[in-house]
Design an enzyme around this catalytic site. Sequence first.
Site, PDB file in Angstrom:
ATOM      1  N   GLY A  11      46.494  46.329  39.338  1.00 27.11           N
ATOM      2  CA  GLY A  11      45.123  46.162  39.920  1.00 27.11           C
ATOM      3  C   GLY A  11      45.402  46.250  41.605  1.00 27.11           C
ATOM      4  O   GLY A  11      46.184  45.530  41.867  1.00 27.11           O
ATOM      5  N   ALA A  22      53.895  47.215  56.549  1.00 25.96           N
ATOM      6  CA  ALA A  22      55.262  46.464  57.140  1.00 25.96           C
ATOM      7  C   ALA A  22      56.353  47.029  56.501  1.00 25.96           C
ATOM      8  O   ALA A  22      57.218  47.328  57.182  1.00 25.96           O
ATOM      9  CB  ALA A  22      55.085  44.993  56.755  1.00 25.96           C
ATOM     10  N   ARG A  72      47.392  51.941  36.374  1.00 29.15           N
ATOM     11  CA  ARG A  72      48.250  51.359  35.330  1.00 29.15           C
ATOM     12  C   ARG A  72      48.767  52.590  34.482  1.00 29.15           C
ATOM     13  O   ARG A  72      48.153  53.209  33.876  1.00 29.15           O
ATOM     14  CB  ARG A  72      47.398  50.660  34.472  1.00 29.15           C
ATOM     15  CG  ARG A  72      46.611  49.346  35.285  1.00 29.15           C
ATOM     16  CD  ARG A  72      45.965  48.351  34.489  1.00 29.15           C
ATOM     17  NE  ARG A  72      44.846  47.804  35.154  1.00 29.15           N
ATOM     18  CZ  ARG A  72      45.152  46.431  36.020  1.00 29.15           C
ATOM     19  NH1 ARG A  72      46.351  46.115  35.893  1.00 29.15           N
ATOM     20  NH2 ARG A  72      44.054  46.004  36.613  1.00 29.15           N
ATOM     21  N   ASP A 103      53.160  41.309  37.480  1.00 32.91           N
ATOM     22  CA  ASP A 103      54.371  41.119  36.739  1.00 32.91           C
ATOM     23  C   ASP A 103      54.696  42.288  35.675  1.00 32.91           C
ATOM     24  O   ASP A 103      55.594  42.818  35.348  1.00 32.91           O
ATOM     25  CB  ASP A 103      54.406  39.794  35.792  1.00 32.91           C
ATOM     26  CG  ASP A 103      53.152  39.610  35.047  1.00 32.91           C
ATOM     27  OD1 ASP A 103      52.170  40.444  35.487  1.00 32.91           O
ATOM     28  OD2 ASP A 103      53.057  38.774  34.190  1.00 32.91           O
ATOM     29  N   THR A 127      48.628  40.812  43.609  1.00 35.75           N
ATOM     30  CA  THR A 127      47.416  40.680  42.410  1.00 35.75           C
ATOM     31  C   THR A 127      46.561  39.559  42.480  1.00 35.75           C
ATOM     32  O   THR A 127      47.163  38.363  43.513  1.00 35.75           O
ATOM     33  CB  THR A 127      48.376  40.263  41.197  1.00 35.75           C
ATOM     34  OG1 THR A 127      47.029  39.672  40.325  1.00 35.75           O
ATOM     35  CG2 THR A 127      49.321  39.363  41.022  1.00 35.75           C
ATOM     36  N   ASP A 129      45.331  37.564  40.870  1.00 38.19           N
ATOM     37  CA  ASP A 129      45.257  36.510  39.801  1.00 38.19           C
ATOM     38  C   ASP A 129      46.468  35.327  40.185  1.00 38.19           C
ATOM     39  O   ASP A 129      46.286  34.106  39.774  1.00 38.19           O
ATOM     40  CB  ASP A 129      45.694  36.861  38.501  1.00 38.19           C
ATOM     41  CG  ASP A 129      44.837  37.774  38.009  1.00 38.19           C
ATOM     42  OD1 ASP A 129      43.627  37.770  38.627  1.00 38.19           O
ATOM     43  OD2 ASP A 129      45.002  38.529  36.954  1.00 38.19           O
ATOM     44  N   ASP A 131      49.440  34.847  39.538  1.00 36.36           N
ATOM     45  CA  ASP A 131      50.066  34.353  38.136  1.00 36.36           C
ATOM     46  C   ASP A 131      51.264  34.824  37.967  1.00 36.36           C
ATOM     47  O   ASP A 131      51.991  34.861  36.915  1.00 36.36           O
ATOM     48  CB  ASP A 131      49.118  34.936  37.032  1.00 36.36           C
ATOM     49  CG  ASP A 131      48.890  36.352  36.796  1.00 36.36           C
ATOM     50  OD1 ASP A 131      49.572  37.070  37.987  1.00 36.36           O
ATOM     51  OD2 ASP A 131      48.665  36.994  35.885  1.00 36.36           O
ATOM     52  N   ARG A 156      24.322  29.048  44.388  1.00 36.65           N
ATOM     53  CA  ARG A 156      24.029  27.706  44.386  1.00 36.65           C
ATOM     54  C   ARG A 156      22.583  27.218  44.951  1.00 36.65           C
ATOM     55  O   ARG A 156      21.804  26.742  44.637  1.00 36.65           O
ATOM     56  CB  ARG A 156      24.809  26.447  44.976  1.00 36.65           C
ATOM     57  CG  ARG A 156      24.534  25.334  44.507  1.00 36.65           C
ATOM     58  CD  ARG A 156      25.532  24.201  44.989  1.00 36.65           C
ATOM     59  NE  ARG A 156      26.829  23.906  44.283  1.00 36.65           N
ATOM     60  CZ  ARG A 156      26.814  23.117  43.274  1.00 36.65           C
ATOM     61  NH1 ARG A 156      25.697  22.541  42.683  1.00 36.65           N
ATOM     62  NH2 ARG A 156      27.985  23.066  42.694  1.00 36.65           N
ATOM     63  N   GLY A 172      40.368  36.865  36.262  1.00 39.86           N
ATOM     64  CA  GLY A 172      41.696  36.229  35.816  1.00 39.86           C
ATOM     65  C   GLY A 172      41.632  36.407  34.230  1.00 39.86           C
ATOM     66  O   GLY A 172      41.182  35.723  33.481  1.00 39.86           O
ATOM     67  N   ARG A 173      42.339  37.346  33.858  1.00 37.75           N
ATOM     68  CA  ARG A 173      42.619  37.606  32.670  1.00 37.75           C
ATOM     69  C   ARG A 173      43.496  36.748  31.703  1.00 37.75           C
ATOM     70  O   ARG A 173      42.979  36.099  30.642  1.00 37.75           O
ATOM     71  CB  ARG A 173      43.180  38.949  32.166  1.00 37.75           C
ATOM     72  CG  ARG A 173      42.899  39.780  31.157  1.00 37.75           C
ATOM     73  CD  ARG A 173      43.776  41.153  31.087  1.00 37.75           C
ATOM     74  NE  ARG A 173      44.308  41.646  32.264  1.00 37.75           N
ATOM     75  CZ  ARG A 173      44.281  42.523  32.536  1.00 37.75           C
ATOM     76  NH1 ARG A 173      43.869  43.748  32.108  1.00 37.75           N
ATOM     77  NH2 ARG A 173      45.383  42.953  33.802  1.00 37.75           N
ATOM     78  N   LYS A 215      18.821  16.049  35.657  1.00 38.01           N
ATOM     79  CA  LYS A 215      19.602  17.101  36.665  1.00 38.01           C
ATOM     80  C   LYS A 215      19.690  18.299  35.870  1.00 38.01           C
ATOM     81  O   LYS A 215      20.547  18.577  34.968  1.00 38.01           O
ATOM     82  CB  LYS A 215      21.124  16.386  36.873  1.00 38.01           C
ATOM     83  CG  LYS A 215      21.960  17.260  37.534  1.00 38.01           C
ATOM     84  CD  LYS A 215      23.531  16.685  37.740  1.00 38.01           C
ATOM     85  CE  LYS A 215      24.396  17.410  38.218  1.00 38.01           C
ATOM     86  NZ  LYS A 215      24.523  18.533  38.666  1.00 38.01           N
ATOM     87  N   ARG A 248      21.377  31.153  33.636  1.00 41.07           N
ATOM     88  CA  ARG A 248      21.650  32.490  34.069  1.00 41.07           C
ATOM     89  C   ARG A 248      22.982  32.479  34.319  1.00 41.07           C
ATOM     90  O   ARG A 248      23.708  31.642  34.479  1.00 41.07           O
ATOM     91  CB  ARG A 248      20.812  32.723  35.526  1.00 41.07           C
ATOM     92  CG  ARG A 248      19.315  32.570  35.741  1.00 41.07           C
ATOM     93  CD  ARG A 248      18.661  33.806  35.167  1.00 41.07           C
ATOM     94  NE  ARG A 248      17.320  33.653  35.451  1.00 41.07           N
ATOM     95  CZ  ARG A 248      16.350  33.166  34.439  1.00 41.07           C
ATOM     96  NH1 ARG A 248      16.739  32.691  33.436  1.00 41.07           N
ATOM     97  NH2 ARG A 248      15.081  33.190  34.831  1.00 41.07           N
ATOM     98  N   HIS A 254      34.452  42.854  40.075  1.00 40.51           N
ATOM     99  CA  HIS A 254      35.291  43.696  41.099  1.00 40.51           C
ATOM    100  C   HIS A 254      34.905  43.561  42.603  1.00 40.51           C
ATOM    101  O   HIS A 254      35.579  43.861  43.598  1.00 40.51           O
ATOM    102  CB  HIS A 254      35.371  45.246  40.808  1.00 40.51           C
ATOM    103  CG  HIS A 254      36.143  45.385  39.816  1.00 40.51           C
ATOM    104  ND1 HIS A 254      35.697  45.207  38.392  1.00 40.51           N
ATOM    105  CD2 HIS A 254      37.320  45.912  39.442  1.00 40.51           C
ATOM    106  CE1 HIS A 254      36.645  45.810  37.297  1.00 40.51           C
ATOM    107  NE2 HIS A 254      37.576  45.959  37.928  1.00 40.51           N
TER     108      HIS A 254
HETATM  109  O1  F6P Z   1      45.177  41.535  37.368  1.00 44.32           O
HETATM  110  C1  F6P Z   1      43.840  41.679  38.427  1.00 44.32           C
HETATM  111  C2  F6P Z   1      42.596  41.925  37.428  1.00 44.32           C
HETATM  112  O2  F6P Z   1      41.478  41.963  38.583  1.00 44.32           O
HETATM  113  C3  F6P Z   1      42.307  40.730  36.571  1.00 44.32           C
HETATM  114  O3  F6P Z   1      42.069  39.457  37.097  1.00 44.32           O
HETATM  115  C4  F6P Z   1      41.234  41.601  35.720  1.00 44.32           C
HETATM  116  O4  F6P Z   1      41.199  40.979  34.536  1.00 44.32           O
HETATM  117  C5  F6P Z   1      41.875  42.786  35.781  1.00 44.32           C
HETATM  118  O5  F6P Z   1      42.746  43.131  36.887  1.00 44.32           O
HETATM  119  C6  F6P Z   1      40.778  44.000  35.766  1.00 44.32           C
HETATM  120  O6  F6P Z   1      41.395  45.310  35.648  1.00 44.32           O
HETATM  121  P1  F6P Z   1      40.677  46.404  35.747  1.00 44.32           P
HETATM  122  O7  F6P Z   1      40.175  46.724  37.241  1.00 44.32           O
HETATM  123  O8  F6P Z   1      41.590  47.677  35.254  1.00 44.32           O
HETATM  124  O9  F6P Z   1      39.309  46.473  35.005  1.00 44.32           O
END
Ligand code: F6P
Length: 324
Positions: A11, A22, A72, A103, A127, A129, A131, A156, A172-173, A215, A248, A254
């Site tokens: 991604g 760089a 990918r 990764d 990335t 994420d 992660d 909000r 965040g998969r 609330k 809602r 993206h």
């Molecule tokens: O790994 C980054 C990420 O944005 C994840 O948070 C998300 O699940 C995934 O890529 C979405 O991937 P794609 O753009 O291929 O649908």
Amino acid sequence: MKKIAVLTSGGDASGMNAAIRAVVRTGLYHGLEVFGIRRGYQGLIEGDIFRMATTDVSNIIQRGGTILKTARSQEFTTPEGRSKACKHLQEHGIEGLVVIGGDGSFKGARELAGECPHLRVIGIPGTIDKDIVGTDYTIGFDTAVNAAVENIDRIRDTAESHDRLFIIEVMGRDAGYIALNSGIACGAEDIFVPEEHTSISDLIKNLRYDKKRKKLVRIIVVAEGDEYGGAEKFRELIRNRFPGWEVRTAILGHLQRGGSPTYFDRVQASRMGYAAVNRLLEGGNSEMIGLQHGNIVHIGFDQACKKNKPMDLGQLEMAMVLSS
Ligand code: F6P
């Protein structure tokens, strides 16, 4: 080493262009020939390789996405795919490769470094994420969180005006860093992440209490990879349990991936790109450049490819206290 190449994989993440810039400029500074590879590993398999000059990276530090494009590649996960990739690198005499990605991309890079003679590979974590094990930071995270924060703040405003409960799904998969940080920054009443068990009974208890004290506004931030499900799953649950409550959803998707990188992403990406080329010249191989306590480090791909980066769950607890 006389020739190096750079690619982006997985991604896209804002700041990748700053890292490419760089790498290219540091390589040229050291008198290397620098090549760009389009569309990540897939482009490498297909031989989509071109020589880069300093002007190719002019005016890109502020641009989101990646000028090299990304993909990918399924084919690269096979030995046949990697063998084609290696052949193209050898045809160009490329001995150093910089891979900017997550990764998954580093797993591929580790295989390639082991199979392709005379090739050394260095990774840069890119990335949204955040992660990846072994680095406190990944390129694109700061821009993505800021995009999430800006949009949650907007939501909000309308939630307060209409007395509505909003469930906002962020990316965040497998990781909840965007959810955790945007949730804290926006004062979300609930934050759900894959790293922590999602207690539906606690949520119901909190909603009952909200109802009792009238609330009606609540912001729930959920990572797309949460074990219970995404925003729509939560909406279904709340609608069934609390009919009549105005609920809602918003899936930011993206929106979080694009846009001009923050200063922080530009600076860290520049530091990492510079360090990656220097590390190749020092003889580094099969390593990722990372950031630990603000310092540039290099870590073996074996460590960087480990799953399950630990999250500081105390921050989740803090967020709940602060929004109670
Ligand atoms: O790994 C980054 C990420 O944005 C994840 O948070 C998300 O699940 C995934 O890529 C979405 O991937 P794609 O753009 O291929 O649908």
